[in-house]
Design a protein around this motif. Sequence first.
Motif, PDB file in Angstrom:
ATOM      1  N   ASP A 290       0.888  -1.166   0.000  1.00  0.00           N
ATOM      2  CA  ASP A 290       0.000   0.000   0.000  1.00  0.00           C
ATOM      3  C   ASP A 290       0.921   1.209   0.000  1.00  0.00           C
ATOM      4  OD1 ASP A 290      -1.676   2.127   0.494  1.00  0.00           O
ATOM      5  OD2 ASP A 290      -2.799   1.137   2.088  1.00  0.00           O
TER       6      ASP A 290
ATOM      7  N   ALA B  58       0.293   4.165  -0.837  1.00  0.00           N
ATOM      8  CA  ALA B  58      -0.342   5.402  -0.391  1.00  0.00           C
ATOM      9  C   ALA B  58      -0.128   5.603   1.103  1.00  0.00           C
ATOM     10  CB  ALA B  58      -1.836   5.368  -0.707  1.00  0.00           C
ATOM     11  N   ALA B  59      -0.005   4.485   1.835  1.00  0.00           N
ATOM     12  CA  ALA B  59       0.099   4.563   3.290  1.00  0.00           C
ATOM     13  C   ALA B  59       1.505   4.308   3.812  1.00  0.00           C
ATOM     14  CB  ALA B  59      -0.868   3.562   3.933  1.00  0.00           C
TER      15      ALA B  59
ATOM     16  N   ARG C 272       8.392   4.612  -4.442  1.00  0.00           N
ATOM     17  CA  ARG C 272       7.966   5.983  -4.163  1.00  0.00           C
ATOM     18  C   ARG C 272       8.976   7.027  -4.638  1.00  0.00           C
ATOM     19  NH1 ARG C 272       4.612   6.283   0.645  1.00  0.00           N
ATOM     20  NH2 ARG C 272       5.166   8.497   0.719  1.00  0.00           N
TER      21      ARG C 272
ATOM     22  N   LYS D 103       3.788   0.850  -9.620  1.00  0.00           N
ATOM     23  CA  LYS D 103       3.667   1.960  -8.673  1.00  0.00           C
ATOM     24  C   LYS D 103       2.200   2.260  -8.386  1.00  0.00           C
ATOM     25  CE  LYS D 103       8.169   3.973  -9.721  1.00  0.00           C
ATOM     26  NZ  LYS D 103       8.938   5.204  -9.980  1.00  0.00           N
ATOM     27  N   ARG D 104       1.542   1.282  -7.823  1.00  0.00           N
ATOM     28  CA  ARG D 104       0.133   1.367  -7.422  1.00  0.00           C
ATOM     29  C   ARG D 104      -0.074   0.400  -6.270  1.00  0.00           C
ATOM     30  NH1 ARG D 104      -2.335  -3.315  -9.370  1.00  0.00           N
ATOM     31  NH2 ARG D 104      -1.098  -4.434 -10.944  1.00  0.00           N
ATOM     32  N   ASN D 105      -1.108   0.612  -5.495  1.00  0.00           N
ATOM     33  CA  ASN D 105      -1.389  -0.310  -4.408  1.00  0.00           C
ATOM     34  C   ASN D 105      -1.685  -1.702  -4.969  1.00  0.00           C
ATOM     35  OD1 ASN D 105      -1.126   1.882  -2.750  1.00  0.00           O
ATOM     36  ND2 ASN D 105      -3.276   1.996  -2.180  1.00  0.00           N
TER      37      ASN D 105
END
Length: 298
Positions: A12, A14-15, A22, A38-40
């Motif tokens: 994840d 994003a978290a 990243r 590069k995505r969850n």
Amino acid sequence: MQIIDAHQHFWDIAANYLPWLRDEPPIAFRYGDYSALKRNYLPNDYRRDAGRFEVVGSVFIETEWDPADPVGETRWVADLRRREGLPSVMVAQARLDRADAETVLAAHGGTDFVRGIRHKPRPAKSPDLVEPRAPGSMGDPTWRRGYALLAPNGLSFDLQTPWWHLEEARSLADDFGDTMLILNHTGLPADRSEAGLAGWKAALTILAGAPNAYIKISGLGIAGRPWTVADNERVVREAIDIFGTDRVMFASNFPVDGLVASFETILSGFDAITAGFSEQERAAMFHDNACRIYRIAS
């Protein structure tokens, strides 16, 4: 046929902080452009990719999570398991040559689902550049002191390294016979020339001489080419011949190998390549060996 996927990842981004997913610029990667990763990627995504295959368990492999907080990934996976029912077990992150290795390994070993550690030793760029005892390598005394702490904490070791380091790996397996050493991604046979495959096969044979060494058949993509049985059958069959069906595990390496093929293509390919093996041998390679080696309740 029931499957335990012996090598897969969730993240994840994003978290959580995974530097390679990243940060910019991107790192050099064996499949080339990896921007699609590069995505969850979470259990619902994995189940959708697995499609018709009956995946009854999986082994989560560390994802190069923030090295400043190696136990943070273990806490995140513990929560994921409670909520989603996957993964079954985990191979966690620890830098074996860092000063905090003893503390980190004790924390991982104190859980009820971490089965092993992966720390990629520093590789040479080609066979002729291998340096014995190089800093960060499997021969580095500091690195080996960390490795010696695995067995006391009930942990195995997942090894990802190019095949030209497998003589060092054999020495490691011999010197620490109470630690299971599990070779990732078929020993990375990227060079499919006759000379390249000959070198890979000889190195694999050296490692397989250690009874505590195992292999995961995965990660067989070739940069710039789709995954095909024709490209990979020889490598798969030779790896099985060398290690034997009781020390082989098949794995998807998803979502990473999604850069070169669908889950359907890869698992169907493994299925086709092993069609001539007995039902018992196939069950071992697709399910039973992973249960035994990673201590997964069946």
